[in-house]
Design a protein around this motif. Structure first.
Motif, PDB file in Angstrom:
ATOM      1  N   GLU A  64       0.816  -1.144  -0.067  1.00 59.43           N
ATOM      2  CA  GLU A  64      -0.068  -0.032  -0.015  1.00 59.43           C
ATOM      3  C   GLU A  64       0.896   1.057   0.052  1.00 59.43           C
ATOM      4  O   GLU A  64       2.199   1.137   0.502  1.00 59.43           O
ATOM      5  CB  GLU A  64      -0.928  -0.012   1.244  1.00 59.43           C
ATOM      6  N   ASP A 124      -9.578   0.584  -7.611  1.00 61.50           N
ATOM      7  CA  ASP A 124      -9.699   1.494  -6.491  1.00 61.50           C
ATOM      8  C   ASP A 124      -8.219   2.311  -6.137  1.00 61.50           C
ATOM      9  O   ASP A 124      -7.147   1.953  -6.075  1.00 61.50           O
ATOM     10  CB  ASP A 124      -9.916   0.475  -5.405  1.00 61.50           C
ATOM     11  N   THR A 137      -6.484   4.943  -3.376  1.00 59.58           N
ATOM     12  CA  THR A 137      -6.505   4.767  -1.892  1.00 59.58           C
ATOM     13  C   THR A 137      -5.676   6.287  -1.595  1.00 59.58           C
ATOM     14  O   THR A 137      -4.658   6.430  -2.043  1.00 59.58           O
ATOM     15  CB  THR A 137      -5.989   3.947  -1.064  1.00 59.58           C
ATOM     16  N   GLY A 192      -6.521   7.855   3.804  1.00 66.68           N
ATOM     17  CA  GLY A 192      -7.116   6.404   3.712  1.00 66.68           C
ATOM     18  C   GLY A 192      -8.305   6.307   3.035  1.00 66.68           C
ATOM     19  O   GLY A 192      -9.061   5.445   2.911  1.00 66.68           O
ATOM     20  N   VAL A 199     -10.973   5.600   0.347  1.00 60.45           N
ATOM     21  CA  VAL A 199     -10.806   4.887  -0.928  1.00 60.45           C
ATOM     22  C   VAL A 199     -11.749   5.210  -2.095  1.00 60.45           C
ATOM     23  O   VAL A 199     -12.968   5.452  -1.762  1.00 60.45           O
ATOM     24  CB  VAL A 199     -11.250   3.330  -0.558  1.00 60.45           C
TER      25      VAL A 199
END
Length: 969
Positions: free
Chosen positions: A771, A845, A847, A852, A854
């Protein structure tokens, strides 16, 4: 030219000196042995009273050896083994591995390359050579298996459950390749083998390359050296030349979603949509879109391979208590590609309202216009692998044994491309108007992807794509070089203490220290743009090829592609346009994208083997704990800036053309427990259980420390922080390993030496992804300390599961009446399913790293890297006297194949079935002949992007045939 750092030069020279001394010792062995007594082992025919032994060879022998090694293993594993040197039933190590249960390969150049085990990509596995970590030139932790000749390797094992004394690094499993140990082999063997290689597509080339060849020599012997004990020597040498003609349709690796409700004008690109535009309301929810890419390319290859390998081993046993083993491997693989490329460079342009697409956004038909480019490319790549080690084992007492091992693995890769672009234009090289050209330099075309894998692209018939005169504009020359060096050195100490009169057989303990260095010049580029019409015309005339380099281009592909175009000699164009065939590297090859990383690992373990009973049934196994500490030091660069004070006391940042050096340090610690149990339900049936925690480290190229500072527009800022818009990182040295908890349960039934069946189920809970996060980095700019946020990739805490099962069976139908008693079969099937989802980089998606939040994507995600739900391999073999026949079928369902290097969009490889065949005839105990064919069904490799069905690439390699002879004595 290798990359070298002064701080490492002393250590390298020391290691090279040690290796030279050891190699000199090996070279001297036959002369020392010649002064000693002859072999003491009598020939079988001289031993009185010996019972005649039936010698099993070929595929049957390999299956028998594999079954026995699987049975004897202390972990859940699958093995492919040969009792004699050169007897692995495969043309390459990659092809050998893909016949092992649960292993699947990604095909490059028509052969097996990266290995995925149990649906997990190479980055979640580990590869060792003779028990030591192996390096590669790709920047990741996979291994280029084409570097290792199958004729010189005797065993390939996949350990699917872990043990505390294994080198850490395998969430998916550990692939271990083993070479022969000469004293353990126990007999003299001199062997010569030659293969002629014919590529099916070679006949299509205008200038045929002809037969390739591969020659292998191996020598194994043992000697008594009097009071010095016994010495065993093994030497294997291979040399080969071949060619790999290939045909390819390709597209850009960047894909966009185009708003299907907005017509595209003839002079404009389509209107893109994104997850952000849907979320903001700029694009109404539910607006249809189609997926397209910025360019499409047809590529014709003419390729030459040159390979050399030397494998050697020396075993010395001065007495019953000491054993010394030295092994060395060196392999060089160089290939040269001459590519001819026809590029449609503007394939998002001029659609009008012609687009036809599916509900998912797969583009099926449209009309457009694009610049056409004839782009010849000459690639020269060399990869060198060197590895080996020294192991000394000592039985200090009746109960205590110690072993000290030093090993190294070093891979060097250099890839250099020289590419020239010549564009279509309104006028040809003589200044005459070119029919069919619109908007200055573009050609209208239609696109139809409904007729096969390769889209049918039809150019305006007024434009003659085969007329070299029509490519007269915008000459661009690029010389691009990438250099990588990947080296691991490691020392380990292992001890075993044997216990007496107890269920615990022995206790093992040990320590390992390794240093992994990865350095690269990521991309050194020199570019020249030539605008002189006369210079371009002169080079065009001098360097055009008289005809298209092959016939029947892409004729085996489904669809109706462009089959030829005007082609040129790229090296000739370099010489004509800039006066040299190779301008060389830039004087300063420093770049922010370069990497200089050292990973130091310290590990300790303790392990206990036991043998007891459970309900009257024998129960054996081991349990242990491994501690691993990983320290990373990564050095990178960022562009240097000066702070300029404006008259109003505001400031601005101005690049000074220099680089500042950045060094980042990080460390992590992990504990890896493991338990392996084997319960013998009957003499033939065994149940195994493996429970363990495993780790896989990030790829070396992901640990870079370079930083690119992007400046805000404008010239007046209060502080340096205000002048910085963002900082782009080319890696994160603080990235931690991926951890997993694993459970394996298998049932094995051994009917006889030729027959077995096993079924296994497995469950893995692991951190399977990454991430983006925001971290604060502090820099000194013109003496001022500046702290700015940087977005870096970090190991995700999100857990995902993989569940699967495997089935393996082997049987020889010895009970059937002759001649059917020579039939045998081996087959395996693996199923895996994962809860992990990989979102597309641009259209999945999104982020927000800081908040945080989405933003939902507009296309579906794919599975984890390397996951094929279904993998099957099966072979049917037949032996009748000296004749042996074997047919092999390999199937892999579709899977997500990650790009090596910078993050890219999702690439999905479609399912494929490949068929191979082998036949051999033994004239006598010494001489045999073989015929082998691979990819007999000419299975293409088809890739989609960014969703299944949206074709990006189609590779065709053609079948390949091998005719060989082997003489051994």
């Amino acid at each position: 030219m290798r990359i070298e750092h002064a701080s490492n030069l002393g250590r390298r020279l020391g290691r090279q000196a040690l290796r030279s001394v050891l190699l000199c010792g090996i070279a001297a062995t036959p002369f020392v042995a010649g002064t000693a007594a002859a072999q003491t082992a009598p020939a079988a025919s001289e031993q009185a009273g010996e019972v005649e032994e039936v010698v099993v060879t070929g595929v049957r022998a390999a299956i028998q050896s594999s079954i026995q090694q699987k049975k004897n293993a202390t972990v859940v594993s699958d093995v492919l083994a040969a009792d004699d040197i050169g007897d692995l039933p495969a043309l390459s190590i990659g092809e050998a591995i893909e016949t092992i249960t649960g292993a699947a390969t990604h095909r490059e150049k028509g052969g097996a390359s990266e290995i995925a085990v149990r649906g997990l990509g190479p980055y979640l596995g580990s590869t060792t050579f003779n028990g030591r970590e192996a390096t590669n030139g790709s920047g990741d932790r996979s291994v280029n298996f084409s570097m290792f000749p199958s004729e010189l390797i005797n065993t390939v094992a996949i350990y699917k459950s872990q043990r505390a004394d294994f080198v850490e690094g395998g969430v998916a499993g550990i692939i271990d390749m083993q070479t022969l140990k000469p004293l353990d082999f126990g007999k003299r063997r001199i062997q010569l083998e030659g293969r002629g290689i014919y590529q099916g597509y070679d006949q299509r080339l205008a200038d045929e390359n002809g037969l390739g060849w591969r020659g292998t020599f191996s020598y194994v012997d043992q000697f008594d050296v009097g009071a010095l004990g016994r010495i065993g020597l093994s030497v294997g040498v291979q040399k080969g030349k071949s060619n790999n003609p290939e045909e390819l349709f390709s597209s850009s690796s960047t894909w966009s979603a185009c708003n299907a409700t907005i017509a595209v004008g003839t002079t404009a690109n389509c209107t893109e949509v994104s997850p952000g535009s849907y979320a903001s309301g700029a694009t109404p929810a539910g607006t249809p879109f189609y997926l397209t890419t910025g360019s499409r390319t047809f590529i014709q290859f003419n390729e030459h391979d040159d390979r050399e390998s030397v494998f050697t081993a020396l075993q010395w046993r001065p007495n019953d208590d000491i054993s010394v083993n030295f092994d060395y491997q060196q392999s060089t693989y160089e290939f040269i590609e001459a590519r001819q490329q026809l590029n449609l460079s503007e394939t998002m342009r001029g659609y009008g309202s012609s687009a036809v697409y599916t509900d998912e956004g797969v583009l099926q038909k449209y009309s457009g216009n694009s610049t056409l480019e004839s782009t010849p490319l000459y690639r020269d790549q060399i990869e060198q692998y060197e590895g080996g080690g020294l192991n000394v084992a000592w039985d200090a007492t009746d109960r205590l044994s110690l072993a000290l091992d030093y090993g190294w693995s070093d891979t060097f890769r250099s890839r250099m491309d020289r590419e020239v672009r010549l564009r279509s234009n309104a006028t040809d090289i003589y200044g005459v108007a070119v029919p069919g050209v619109i908007n200055g330099q573009r050609v209208a075309y239609t696109f139809d992807a409904t007729q096969g894998d390769v889209p049918t692209i039809t150019l305006n018939p007024l434009f003659d794509v085969n007329d070299a005169d029509n490519f007269s504009a915008a000459a661009r020359l690029r010389r691009t070089e990438q250099v990588r060096e990947d080296e691991i050195t490691a020392t380990r100490l292992d001890g075993t203490y044997r216990l007496a009169d107890t269920g615990l057989l022995d206790v093992k303990f040990g320590a390992r220290r390794s240093e992994h260095e990865f350095r690269d010049i990521n991309q050194d580029r020199r570019e020249y743009n030539i605008t002189s019409a006369s210079a371009i015309a002169s080079a065009n005339l001098a360097c055009r090829l008289p005809q298209f380099p092959q016939s029947d281009f892409l004729s085996d592909a489904s669809g109706k592609p462009i089959t030829s175009w005007a082609t040129f000699d790229s090296i000739c164009l370099f010489e004509n346009l800039i006066g040299t065939a190779d301008p060389g590297r830039n004087a300063d090859t420093r770049a922010i994208g370069n990497r200089d990383m050292t990973e130091t690992t310290t590990a300790f373990y303790a392990l206990a083997d036991f043998d007891t009973e459970l309900a009257g049934m024998p129960l054996s196994g081991n349990f242990g704990l491994r501690y691993v500490k990983t320290e990373v030091q990564s050095t990178g660069l960022r562009g240097g800036f000066d702070v300029i004070t404006n008259p109003d006391s505001t400031i601005q940042l101005v690049s000074n053309g220099q680089f500042d050096t950045l060094t980042f340090d990080s460390e992590s610690e992990e504990w890896l427990p493991s338990v392996n149990l084997a319960l013998d339900v009957t003499e033939k049936a065994r149940v195994r259980l493996g429970l363990f925690r495993a780790m896989s480290r990030p790829d070396p190229e992901d640990l870079g420390a370079g930083r690119t500072i992007n400046l805000e527009s404008g010239t007046s800022f209060a502080t340096p922080e205000d002048a910085i818009r963002s900082v782009t990182a080319n890696g994160n040295p603080a990235m931690t390993p991926l951890m997993s908890w694993n459970a394996d349960l298998s049932f094995e039934y051994y009917l006889n030496r030729d027959s077995m069946f096993s079924a296994a189920v497995f469950l893995k809970k692991f951190q399977g992804g990454f991430e983006n996060v925001v971290v604060n980095d502090t820099y000194t700019i013109d003496g001022q300390s500046v702290t700015v946020p940087v977005i870096v990739t970090e190991t995700s805490d999100e857990e995902s599961d993989i569940f699967g099962f495997e089935l393996t069976g082997a049987h020889r139908f010895s009970n059937l009446p002759a001649p059917f008693d020579g039939l045998g079969v081996k087959a395996s099937y693996s199923y895996a399913d994962s809860s992990f989802e990989t979102e597309d980089l641009r259209l999945g998606d999104q982020t927000d790293a800081a908040t945080g939040v989405v933003t939902p994507g507009i296309i579906d995600p794919v599975d984890i890297f390397g996951l094929s739900k279904h993998v099957f391999s099966g072979s049917l073999y037949y032996e009748m006297g000296p004749i042996e026949l074997q047919g092999i079928v390999k199937y892999r369902s579709g899977y997500y194949q990650q790009f090596v290097g910078a993050a890219a969009q999702n690439r999905v490889v479609r399912e494929a079935t490949v068929m191979d065949f082998r036949a051999s005839y033994r004239v006598n105990d010494n001489l045999s002949f073989s015929f082998e064919g691979s990819n007999l069904n000419n299975e293409p490799r088809v890739e989609d992007m960014p969703i299944p069905g949206s074709v990006r690439e189609v590779h065709l390699y053609g079948p390949r045939y091998y005719l060989g002879a082997r003489y051994r004595f």
